[in-house]
Design an enzyme around this catalytic site. Sequence first.
Site, PDB file in Angstrom:
ATOM      1  N   LYS A   1       0.827  -1.214   0.000  1.00  0.00           N
ATOM      2  CA  LYS A   1       0.000   0.000   0.000  1.00  0.00           C
ATOM      3  C   LYS A   1       0.869   1.275   0.000  1.00  0.00           C
ATOM      4  O   LYS A   1       2.069   1.220   0.282  1.00  0.00           O
ATOM      5  CB  LYS A   1      -0.930  -0.033   1.217  1.00  0.00           C
ATOM      6  CG  LYS A   1      -1.991  -1.152   1.163  1.00  0.00           C
ATOM      7  CD  LYS A   1      -2.959  -1.039   2.351  1.00  0.00           C
ATOM      8  CE  LYS A   1      -4.026  -2.126   2.328  1.00  0.00           C
ATOM      9  NZ  LYS A   1      -4.995  -1.960   3.450  1.00  0.00           N
TER      10      LYS A   1
ATOM     11  N   TYR B   1     -12.437  -2.296  -3.893  1.00  0.00           N
ATOM     12  CA  TYR B   1     -12.876  -2.464  -2.504  1.00  0.00           C
ATOM     13  C   TYR B   1     -14.399  -2.491  -2.373  1.00  0.00           C
ATOM     14  O   TYR B   1     -14.921  -2.251  -1.285  1.00  0.00           O
ATOM     15  CB  TYR B   1     -12.308  -1.351  -1.634  1.00  0.00           C
ATOM     16  CG  TYR B   1     -10.941  -1.629  -1.021  1.00  0.00           C
ATOM     17  CD1 TYR B   1     -10.666  -2.844  -0.381  1.00  0.00           C
ATOM     18  CD2 TYR B   1      -9.934  -0.665  -1.032  1.00  0.00           C
ATOM     19  CE1 TYR B   1      -9.432  -3.087   0.211  1.00  0.00           C
ATOM     20  CE2 TYR B   1      -8.694  -0.909  -0.448  1.00  0.00           C
ATOM     21  CZ  TYR B   1      -8.451  -2.123   0.167  1.00  0.00           C
ATOM     22  OH  TYR B   1      -7.235  -2.357   0.763  1.00  0.00           O
TER      23      TYR B   1
ATOM     24  N   PHE C   1     -15.852   3.364   6.719  1.00  0.00           N
ATOM     25  CA  PHE C   1     -14.517   3.786   6.303  1.00  0.00           C
ATOM     26  C   PHE C   1     -14.277   3.647   4.799  1.00  0.00           C
ATOM     27  O   PHE C   1     -13.168   3.892   4.307  1.00  0.00           O
ATOM     28  CB  PHE C   1     -13.439   3.010   7.082  1.00  0.00           C
ATOM     29  CG  PHE C   1     -13.555   1.504   6.985  1.00  0.00           C
ATOM     30  CD1 PHE C   1     -13.029   0.820   5.892  1.00  0.00           C
ATOM     31  CD2 PHE C   1     -14.183   0.768   7.991  1.00  0.00           C
ATOM     32  CE1 PHE C   1     -13.121  -0.561   5.792  1.00  0.00           C
ATOM     33  CE2 PHE C   1     -14.272  -0.615   7.902  1.00  0.00           C
ATOM     34  CZ  PHE C   1     -13.742  -1.274   6.796  1.00  0.00           C
TER      35      PHE C   1
ATOM     36  N   ARG D   1      -2.089 -14.306   4.631  1.00  0.00           N
ATOM     37  CA  ARG D   1      -2.840 -13.668   5.733  1.00  0.00           C
ATOM     38  C   ARG D   1      -2.054 -13.784   7.046  1.00  0.00           C
ATOM     39  O   ARG D   1      -2.014 -12.840   7.838  1.00  0.00           O
ATOM     40  CB  ARG D   1      -4.233 -14.321   5.898  1.00  0.00           C
ATOM     41  CG  ARG D   1      -5.163 -14.214   4.691  1.00  0.00           C
ATOM     42  CD  ARG D   1      -5.690 -12.832   4.417  1.00  0.00           C
ATOM     43  NE  ARG D   1      -6.311 -12.184   5.556  1.00  0.00           N
ATOM     44  CZ  ARG D   1      -6.947 -11.011   5.486  1.00  0.00           C
ATOM     45  NH1 ARG D   1      -7.069 -10.377   4.310  1.00  0.00           N
ATOM     46  NH2 ARG D   1      -7.460 -10.467   6.545  1.00  0.00           N
TER      47      ARG D   1
ATOM     48  N   ASN E   1      -1.996   0.253   6.918  1.00  0.00           N
ATOM     49  CA  ASN E   1      -1.461  -1.010   7.437  1.00  0.00           C
ATOM     50  C   ASN E   1      -0.583  -1.758   6.431  1.00  0.00           C
ATOM     51  O   ASN E   1      -0.405  -2.963   6.521  1.00  0.00           O
ATOM     52  CB  ASN E   1      -2.594  -1.884   7.986  1.00  0.00           C
ATOM     53  CG  ASN E   1      -3.648  -2.207   6.945  1.00  0.00           C
ATOM     54  OD1 ASN E   1      -3.481  -1.894   5.771  1.00  0.00           O
ATOM     55  ND2 ASN E   1      -4.725  -2.860   7.367  1.00  0.00           N
TER      56      ASN E   1
ATOM     57  N   HIS F   1      -2.052  -5.480   1.597  1.00  0.00           N
ATOM     58  CA  HIS F   1      -3.348  -6.121   1.367  1.00  0.00           C
ATOM     59  C   HIS F   1      -3.101  -7.564   0.958  1.00  0.00           C
ATOM     60  O   HIS F   1      -2.130  -7.855   0.262  1.00  0.00           O
ATOM     61  CB  HIS F   1      -4.109  -5.416   0.238  1.00  0.00           C
ATOM     62  CG  HIS F   1      -5.287  -6.217  -0.269  1.00  0.00           C
ATOM     63  ND1 HIS F   1      -6.521  -6.151   0.316  1.00  0.00           N
ATOM     64  CD2 HIS F   1      -5.381  -7.149  -1.271  1.00  0.00           C
ATOM     65  CE1 HIS F   1      -7.344  -6.991  -0.313  1.00  0.00           C
ATOM     66  NE2 HIS F   1      -6.677  -7.611  -1.275  1.00  0.00           N
TER      67      HIS F   1
ATOM     68  N   GLU G   1      -9.517 -10.702  -7.618  1.00  0.00           N
ATOM     69  CA  GLU G   1      -8.535  -9.620  -7.419  1.00  0.00           C
ATOM     70  C   GLU G   1      -7.359  -9.729  -8.384  1.00  0.00           C
ATOM     71  O   GLU G   1      -6.865  -8.716  -8.881  1.00  0.00           O
ATOM     72  CB  GLU G   1      -8.047  -9.629  -5.969  1.00  0.00           C
ATOM     73  CG  GLU G   1      -9.128  -9.224  -4.980  1.00  0.00           C
ATOM     74  CD  GLU G   1      -8.663  -9.203  -3.532  1.00  0.00           C
ATOM     75  OE1 GLU G   1      -9.474  -8.830  -2.660  1.00  0.00           O
ATOM     76  OE2 GLU G   1      -7.499  -9.560  -3.259  1.00  0.00           O
TER      77      GLU G   1
HETATM   78  P1  IDP Z   1      -7.904  -6.854   5.734  1.00  0.00           P
HETATM   79  O1  IDP Z   1      -7.101  -5.862   4.916  1.00  0.00           O
HETATM   80  O2  IDP Z   1      -7.130  -7.349   6.906  1.00  0.00           O
HETATM   81  O3  IDP Z   1      -8.481  -7.968   4.896  1.00  0.00           O
HETATM   82  P2  IDP Z   1     -10.588  -5.740   5.808  1.00  0.00           P
HETATM   83  O4  IDP Z   1     -11.543  -5.918   6.913  1.00  0.00           O
HETATM   84  O5  IDP Z   1     -10.826  -6.482   4.528  1.00  0.00           O
HETATM   85  O6  IDP Z   1      -9.113  -6.042   6.358  1.00  0.00           O
HETATM   86  O7  IDP Z   1     -10.540  -4.184   5.493  1.00  0.00           O
HETATM   87  C1  IDP Z   1      -9.915  -3.688   4.323  1.00  0.00           C
HETATM   88  C2  IDP Z   1      -9.045  -2.510   4.703  1.00  0.00           C
HETATM   89  O8  IDP Z   1      -9.894  -1.471   5.193  1.00  0.00           O
HETATM   90  C3  IDP Z   1      -8.064  -2.780   5.847  1.00  0.00           C
HETATM   91  O9  IDP Z   1      -6.840  -3.332   5.403  1.00  0.00           O
HETATM   92  C4  IDP Z   1      -7.875  -1.418   6.430  1.00  0.00           C
HETATM   93  O10 IDP Z   1      -6.903  -0.675   5.689  1.00  0.00           O
HETATM   94  C5  IDP Z   1      -9.232  -0.770   6.236  1.00  0.00           C
HETATM   95  N1  IDP Z   1     -10.039  -0.868   7.460  1.00  0.00           N
HETATM   96  C6  IDP Z   1     -10.609  -1.973   7.973  1.00  0.00           C
HETATM   97  N2  IDP Z   1     -11.272  -1.707   9.113  1.00  0.00           N
HETATM   98  C7  IDP Z   1     -11.121  -0.376   9.307  1.00  0.00           C
HETATM   99  C8  IDP Z   1     -11.583   0.536  10.322  1.00  0.00           C
HETATM  100  O11 IDP Z   1     -12.268   0.161  11.273  1.00  0.00           O
HETATM  101  N3  IDP Z   1     -11.204   1.839  10.171  1.00  0.00           N
HETATM  102  C9  IDP Z   1     -10.445   2.286   9.140  1.00  0.00           C
HETATM  103  N4  IDP Z   1     -10.003   1.475   8.172  1.00  0.00           N
HETATM  104  C10 IDP Z   1     -10.325   0.166   8.249  1.00  0.00           C
HETATM  105 MG    MG Z   2      -9.903  -7.936   3.386  1.00  0.00          MG
END
Ligand code: IDP
Ligand code: MG
Length: 135
Positions: free
Chosen positions: A12, A52, A60, A88, A115, A118, A129
Site C-alpha cells: 500500500k 474495494y 470507512f 494472511r 497497514n 493487502h 482480485e
Molecule cells: P484486511 O485488509 O485485513 O483484509 P478488511 O476488513 O478487509 O481487512 O478491510 C480492508 C481494509 O480497510 C483494511 O486493510 C484497512 O486498511 C481498512 N479498514 C478496515 N477496518 C477499518 C476501520 O475500522 N477503520 C479504518 N479502516 C479500516
Molecule cells: Mg480484506
Amino acid sequence: MSNLEQTLSIIKPDAVERNLENKIKDFFEKNNLKIIKNKKVKISKEEASEFYKVHQTKPFYNDLCNYLSSGPIVVMVLEGENAISKNRQLMGATDPLKAEEGTLRKMYGISIDKNSVHGSDSLENGKIEINFFFK
Ligand code: IDP
Ligand code: MG
C-alpha cells in the site's frame, strides 16, 4: 498433499512511500511465497472503489478508496502452498496494534488504515482480485 494457490498482494502507499518494497518482497520470498507477477501502478479513485466494493457499506469505505488511490502501490501475484492463508498469516491482524510479533503489519503498519499490505481473503476473491490487476 500439496495445495498450490495464488493470492493477490498489494504493498500500500504508506509502505511504498517509506521504501519498504524490497524488504516486503524479500519477506514473502523467504517465507516460500514466490512473486510470479509484479507491477507498480497508481490507480484512480474509481478503480479503488471497484477493487474495494465489498466494503461499500462500511463507514470507512470512502477514506479507504481515497487512500489506496493516493500514491503508487505495488501489486503482486504470490504463489505457494496454501498461499491465501499463508499470506494472511504473514500480514497479521488488520490493526497493526493487534498484529502478532514478526508479521508485516506489526513490523511496518502505522495504523488500521495505513497497514502497509493487502492480501486476498479467500481463493474466490483471490481470483477476482488477480483478474482485476492482471487481465
Ligand atoms: P484486511 O485488509 O485485513 O483484509 P478488511 O476488513 O478487509 O481487512 O478491510 C480492508 C481494509 O480497510 C483494511 O486493510 C484497512 O486498511 C481498512 N479498514 C478496515 N477496518 C477499518 C476501520 O475500522 N477503520 C479504518 N479502516 C479500516
Ligand atoms: Mg480484506
